[in-house]
Design a protein around this motif. Structure first.
Motif, PDB file in Angstrom:
ATOM      1  N   GLN A 442       0.601  -1.164   0.072  1.00 14.51           N
ATOM      2  CA  GLN A 442      -0.078   0.031   0.233  1.00 14.51           C
ATOM      3  C   GLN A 442       0.859   1.209   0.063  1.00 14.51           C
ATOM      4  O   GLN A 442       0.331   2.212  -0.496  1.00 14.51           O
ATOM      5  CB  GLN A 442      -1.130  -0.082   1.291  1.00 14.51           C
ATOM      6  CG  GLN A 442      -0.194   0.267   2.550  1.00 14.51           C
ATOM      7  CD  GLN A 442      -1.170   0.213   3.824  1.00 14.51           C
ATOM      8  OE1 GLN A 442      -1.745  -0.610   4.272  1.00 14.51           O
ATOM      9  NE2 GLN A 442      -1.631   1.509   4.020  1.00 14.51           N
ATOM     10  N   ASP A 443       2.098   1.161   0.343  1.00 17.55           N
ATOM     11  CA  ASP A 443       2.911   2.325   0.470  1.00 17.55           C
ATOM     12  C   ASP A 443       3.687   2.522  -1.041  1.00 17.55           C
ATOM     13  O   ASP A 443       4.736   3.289  -1.003  1.00 17.55           O
ATOM     14  CB  ASP A 443       4.001   2.498   1.556  1.00 17.55           C
ATOM     15  CG  ASP A 443       5.047   1.122   1.428  1.00 17.55           C
ATOM     16  OD1 ASP A 443       4.634   0.316   0.517  1.00 17.55           O
ATOM     17  OD2 ASP A 443       5.910   1.056   2.408  1.00 17.55           O
ATOM     18  N   GLY A 444       3.232   1.610  -1.782  1.00 16.92           N
ATOM     19  CA  GLY A 444       3.972   1.816  -3.223  1.00 16.92           C
ATOM     20  C   GLY A 444       5.373   0.863  -3.253  1.00 16.92           C
ATOM     21  O   GLY A 444       6.036   0.933  -4.611  1.00 16.92           O
ATOM     22  N   THR A 445       5.887   0.347  -2.348  1.00 14.93           N
ATOM     23  CA  THR A 445       7.074  -0.413  -2.360  1.00 14.93           C
ATOM     24  C   THR A 445       6.685  -1.780  -3.139  1.00 14.93           C
ATOM     25  O   THR A 445       5.539  -2.377  -3.024  1.00 14.93           O
ATOM     26  CB  THR A 445       7.482  -0.389  -1.144  1.00 14.93           C
ATOM     27  OG1 THR A 445       6.837  -1.111  -0.095  1.00 14.93           O
ATOM     28  CG2 THR A 445       8.158   0.705  -0.495  1.00 14.93           C
ATOM     29  N   ARG A 536       2.471   4.728 -15.631  1.00 22.18           N
ATOM     30  CA  ARG A 536       3.847   5.362 -15.672  1.00 22.18           C
ATOM     31  C   ARG A 536       4.341   6.133 -14.615  1.00 22.18           C
ATOM     32  O   ARG A 536       3.381   6.783 -13.663  1.00 22.18           O
ATOM     33  CB  ARG A 536       3.929   6.137 -17.089  1.00 22.18           C
ATOM     34  CG  ARG A 536       3.335   7.498 -16.968  1.00 22.18           C
ATOM     35  CD  ARG A 536       3.698   8.196 -18.357  1.00 22.18           C
ATOM     36  NE  ARG A 536       3.358   9.557 -18.177  1.00 22.18           N
ATOM     37  CZ  ARG A 536       2.282   9.974 -18.950  1.00 22.18           C
ATOM     38  NH1 ARG A 536       1.432   9.406 -19.584  1.00 22.18           N
ATOM     39  NH2 ARG A 536       1.953  11.278 -18.826  1.00 22.18           N
ATOM     40  N   ASP A 537       5.485   6.358 -14.218  1.00 22.03           N
ATOM     41  CA  ASP A 537       6.208   7.222 -13.200  1.00 22.03           C
ATOM     42  C   ASP A 537       5.511   7.052 -11.960  1.00 22.03           C
ATOM     43  O   ASP A 537       5.239   7.731 -11.174  1.00 22.03           O
ATOM     44  CB  ASP A 537       5.958   8.735 -13.615  1.00 22.03           C
ATOM     45  CG  ASP A 537       6.384   9.017 -15.002  1.00 22.03           C
ATOM     46  OD1 ASP A 537       7.712   8.408 -15.222  1.00 22.03           O
ATOM     47  OD2 ASP A 537       5.975   9.880 -15.582  1.00 22.03           O
ATOM     48  N   GLY A 538       5.265   5.768 -11.548  1.00 25.06           N
ATOM     49  CA  GLY A 538       4.800   5.099 -10.271  1.00 25.06           C
ATOM     50  C   GLY A 538       3.283   5.581  -9.919  1.00 25.06           C
ATOM     51  O   GLY A 538       2.661   5.280  -9.055  1.00 25.06           O
ATOM     52  N   GLY A 539       2.335   5.924 -11.013  1.00 22.98           N
ATOM     53  CA  GLY A 539       0.880   6.046 -10.947  1.00 22.98           C
ATOM     54  C   GLY A 539       0.164   5.960 -12.269  1.00 22.98           C
ATOM     55  O   GLY A 539       0.794   5.387 -13.313  1.00 22.98           O
ATOM     56  N   THR A 550      -1.005   8.371  -7.621  1.00 15.31           N
ATOM     57  CA  THR A 550      -0.136   7.493  -7.141  1.00 15.31           C
ATOM     58  C   THR A 550      -0.573   5.947  -7.056  1.00 15.31           C
ATOM     59  O   THR A 550      -1.876   5.794  -6.704  1.00 15.31           O
ATOM     60  CB  THR A 550       0.613   7.941  -6.046  1.00 15.31           C
ATOM     61  OG1 THR A 550      -0.104   7.979  -5.003  1.00 15.31           O
ATOM     62  CG2 THR A 550       1.096   9.465  -6.400  1.00 15.31           C
ATOM     63  N   ALA A 551       0.200   5.227  -6.869  1.00 14.56           N
ATOM     64  CA  ALA A 551      -0.383   3.601  -6.579  1.00 14.56           C
ATOM     65  C   ALA A 551      -0.808   3.615  -5.119  1.00 14.56           C
ATOM     66  O   ALA A 551      -1.477   3.100  -4.713  1.00 14.56           O
ATOM     67  CB  ALA A 551       0.887   2.886  -7.137  1.00 14.56           C
ATOM     68  N   LYS A 552      -0.087   4.364  -4.503  1.00 11.23           N
ATOM     69  CA  LYS A 552      -0.658   4.441  -2.877  1.00 11.23           C
ATOM     70  C   LYS A 552      -1.907   5.127  -2.862  1.00 11.23           C
ATOM     71  O   LYS A 552      -2.479   4.544  -1.865  1.00 11.23           O
ATOM     72  CB  LYS A 552       0.717   5.181  -1.952  1.00 11.23           C
ATOM     73  CG  LYS A 552       0.354   5.517  -0.455  1.00 11.23           C
ATOM     74  CD  LYS A 552       1.235   6.314   0.036  1.00 11.23           C
ATOM     75  CE  LYS A 552       1.446   6.477   1.592  1.00 11.23           C
ATOM     76  NZ  LYS A 552       0.177   7.204   1.962  1.00 11.23           N
TER      77      LYS A 552
END
Length: 740
Positions: A442-445, A536-539, A550-552
């Motif tokens: 959930q934190d994007g890691t 892209r770019d994490g989102g 963002t993914a988070k």
């Protein structure tokens, strides 16, 4: 080697001193009576057979032993000291049997049979054995009309080449720990490079379903092929079955690596080549005999692999190759970096120079005239449609080595200097497949789950790079853990230079799948249809737009403040690959990709002592797009050092089946003081099917060095060496032949 569990017991093995003998009796009573011994077993206790291509090897010898060093009895005790003391208390009576050590002799009618009836063993259907003989694997390659090819040739040359026993010399020896639960479920912790190979072979041997066997790959201190298949694991499992749930650890001593593990196959190769006056290759006939020792292990696969690289990377219209894997009463031949191709490369690249010299043609020019181009067909009938950088490797090697400029004169008249080259290609294990999971928190890691094994080659870094590139997240946010067959998805093996191509593609597909799932979750949040979104770019953003979520944020808004995980799955199998015809070796696609390399060696030879010093090795490799340049150069440097050892000093001496130098005091490997200047060069010929155009690299780095060194010695002195290793004695003998 550092792994331990509470209450762990320590195993030791009693090995046969004879290469071929009937076991009259084994008495473990004195060992069992020693305080601290918890289990002792013999072959009579274990009705199991294991093996990769052929299930021919018992956990402990049954009835007879087939090589000196074969395990005959094993025990487990509460300490290593007690286990060492106890193993000497086991009494074995043997009756020696006639033995056979030369594979050419072993192929002859009437030779002593190492296995009286190997048709009784289960064998993979891709291999052909010869019943009533010691030949456990025969691979054929037929293309064109070989006799017509020789008739069409202006010259026909036939030469014989041999290679030696080489030990893998991994810093960490074979080691495993096993524990058996009350319900019979088996868990193995192993310093291995192929956990799913171990799972398959143990499950078959024990008659257990895959779900009852778990293999966990621990950290591995080197492998180079030695840890592809079962070796120490059957013994730890067999003992753990008798210890009431206590785990058992068995670690090879260094001498056991020489006598009881696996080694590089010695080979005897006869190469007959027909050429035109201008050096154009017309026909090649090769007979390759691989000495696989007392049990098959990877022998049939190794001989098969060599067959399909036997012509080298050259256009040859007429080809006839027979490769044999032959039982003898010698140490077991197994997988070794290059998997049979270094032996074949030694032969065809030495002969290429010999033919060029006989015809008065520059060796580089002769190679360039015959090397593959894009659109050519290989000797197996495969059309080369992508990533054929072999000519570029030769051009770059000549340029970087400054081939047009003579070497500086040596400091003494007793020294001679010369330059030699070798060009080669290698296939990868095909068909095979890999699976991967990319799990985002959930934190994007991110955690990556796969069953590739980090052997020191840096593969985990490459996977993190691939996923980071695709998803646009920092590489520091991505972690990868060890392989565990209960939890990490299938991968055939960390071998064959296949991991970047196969698992890299699986990682890329898993990342794509994760990206798609996040777009699905983001769609209602953004009010945009899924097909209008991209990750892209994490989102996630609308296609062509810049409004990013963002993914988070996606995970938290979809699943609540406590969050969740989202994972993508990917699987890759090379498209269009087909197994070769057993009679001809022909197939539309033999290999998922081909690797190419050219090495140029500069050497200095002391003509009074025969001592050879390699001054510089320029090693140029086509590995497709290079994902990690530092890692790729390190692979080349390590492979070159192994090639130097195989060329000049490494040889496991086996006399009448007995290894006479089973230690690093007597078996010589290169040290830092022995290593020449190494110049790694990378040629990028992107592969259409590779992740970002990448393909493999690891194995060719070894194969091209020995023939390049031999060719350089000839260039310096006129002495031709056709048998590895190139010892000072062989150099002096060859120099004397010139004088005569």
């Amino acid at each position: 080697m550092d792994f331990a569990l509470p209450g762990m017991l320590y195993a030791k093995v009693l090995r046969s001193p004879y290469p071929h003998a009937r076991i009259v009796s084994v008495d473990t009573r004195r060992a069992r009576a020693l305080a601290g011994v918890r289990a002792a077993i013999t072959g009579a206790d274990l009705p199991y057979l294991f093996g990769s291509a052929v299930r021919d090897e018992p956990f402990l010898a049954r009835g007879k032993v087939r090589y000196a060093g074969e395990p005959v009895a094993a025990l487990a005790a509460i300490s290593e000291e007690i286990s060492r003391e106890a193993i000497d208390l086991i009494d074995v009576e043997y009756e020696e049997l006639p033995a056979v050590f030369d594979p050419l002799e072993a192929m002859q009618p009437g030779s002593p049979l190492v296995h009286e009836d190997h048709t009784a063993y289960e064998m993979e259907g891709t291999f052909t054995r010869c019943t009533g003989t010691n030949i456990i694997g025969h691979t054929k390659l037929r293309r064109g009309d070989i006799e017509q090819g020789f008739r069409d040739s202006d010259f026909v040359f036939e030469d014989i080449f041999t290679t030696q026993y080489v030990q893998h010399c991994s810093m960490e020896a074979h080691v495993s720990v096993a524990q058996v639960a009350t319900d019979g479920a088996v868990t193995v912790w192993s310093s291995c490079q192929s956990p799913y190979n171990l799972l398959r072979d143990l499950s078959k041997a024990l008659g257990l379903p895959y779900s009852m066997v778990r293999v966990i790959a621990t950290g591995v201190g080197g492998a180079f092929g030695a840890k592809m298949y079962l070796r120490s694991e059957p013994l730890t499992v067999a003992l753990a079955m008798r210890t009431g749930g206590k785990p058992v650890k068995y670690a090879h001593m260094r001498d056991e690596e020489f006598i009881g593990a696996v080694v590089k196959h010695p080979a005897h190769l006869t190469v007959k080549t027909g050429v035109k006056r201008d050096g154009t290759l017309v026909a090649r006939k090769m007979t390759a005999v691989y000495n696989t020792g007392g049990y098959a292990d990877a022998g049939p696969q190794v001989a098969r692999n060599a067959t399909f690289s036997g012509t080298g990377p050259y256009r040859i219209p007429h080809v006839w190759i027979d490769s044999y894997s032959v039982y003898t009463n010698n140490p077991i031949g197994g997988a070794f970096r290059g998997f049979g191709v270094p032996q074949a490369t030694w032969a065809h690249e030495s002969q290429m120079d010999m033919i060029a010299h006989r015809l008065g043609i520059d060796p580089a020019e002769m190679r360039m005239r015959n090397l593959y181009d894009l659109g050519d067909s290989t000797c197996t009938g495969e059309l080369l449609y992508t990533s054929v950088g072999v000519k570029d490797t030769l051009r770059r090697a000549l340029a970087v080595s400054d081939n047009a400029t003579p070497l500086p004169a040596p400091a003494s008249p007793k020294l001679a200097r010369g330059r030699g080259l070798a060009t080669m290609h290698k296939l990868t294990n095909t068909p095979s497949n890999s699976s991967a999971i990319v799990k985002m928190h959930q934190d994007g890691t991110i955690n990556l789950l796969c069953s590739s094994v980090e052997l020191g080659q840096g593969i985990y870094t490459v996977y993190r790079q691939i996923v980071a590139e695709r998803l646009g997240v920092p590489i520091e946010h991505i972690r990868i853990g060890p392989a565990d067959t209960h939890y990490t998805p299938y991968d055939q093996s960390t071998s064959g230079s296949r991991s970047v191509f196969h698992m890299g593609n699986a990682m890329l597909r898993a990342a794509d799948d994760l990206a798609y799932r996040l777009c699905v979750f983001a769609s209602p949040l953004l009010g945009v249809p899924v097909e209008g979104l991209e990750f892209r770019d994490g989102g996630v953003v609308p296609t062509g737009g810049d409004r990013l979520i963002t993914a988070k944020e996606i995970i938290e808004k979809t699943f609540g403040a406590r969050g969740s995980t989202v994972q993508g799955e990917g699987r890759f199998a090379p498209p269009g690959t087909q197994p070769p015809d057993k009679e001809t070796g022909q197939t539309a696609k033999m290999s998922a990709f081909w690797m190419y390399a050219t090495h140029v060696a500069d050497v200095e030879v002391d003509v009074e002592t025969g001592q050879v010093k390699v001054l510089r090795m320029v090693a140029v490799h086509d590995a497709g797009t290079i994902i990690n340049p530092d890692g790729a150069e390190g692979q080349i440097e390590g492979g070159v050092v192994q090639g130097l050892g195989a060329a000049l000093c490494e040889e496991m001496l086996v006399r009448d089946g007995i290894v006479t130098n089973p230690s690093f005091a007597e078996y010589k490997i290169p040290t830092a003081m022995d290593v020449s200047e190494i110049v790694p060069v990378l040629v990028e010929a992107p592969h259409a099917d590779g992740p970002y155009g990448a393909k493999g690299l690891a194995e060719p780095a070894l194969a091209a060095s020995p023939p390049a060194i031999a060719n350089a010695i000839f260039n310096a002195t006129g002495a031709r060496i056709t048998s590895l290793p190139i010892t000072p004695e062989k150099v002096l003998q060859a120099l004397r032949q010139i004088v005569k």
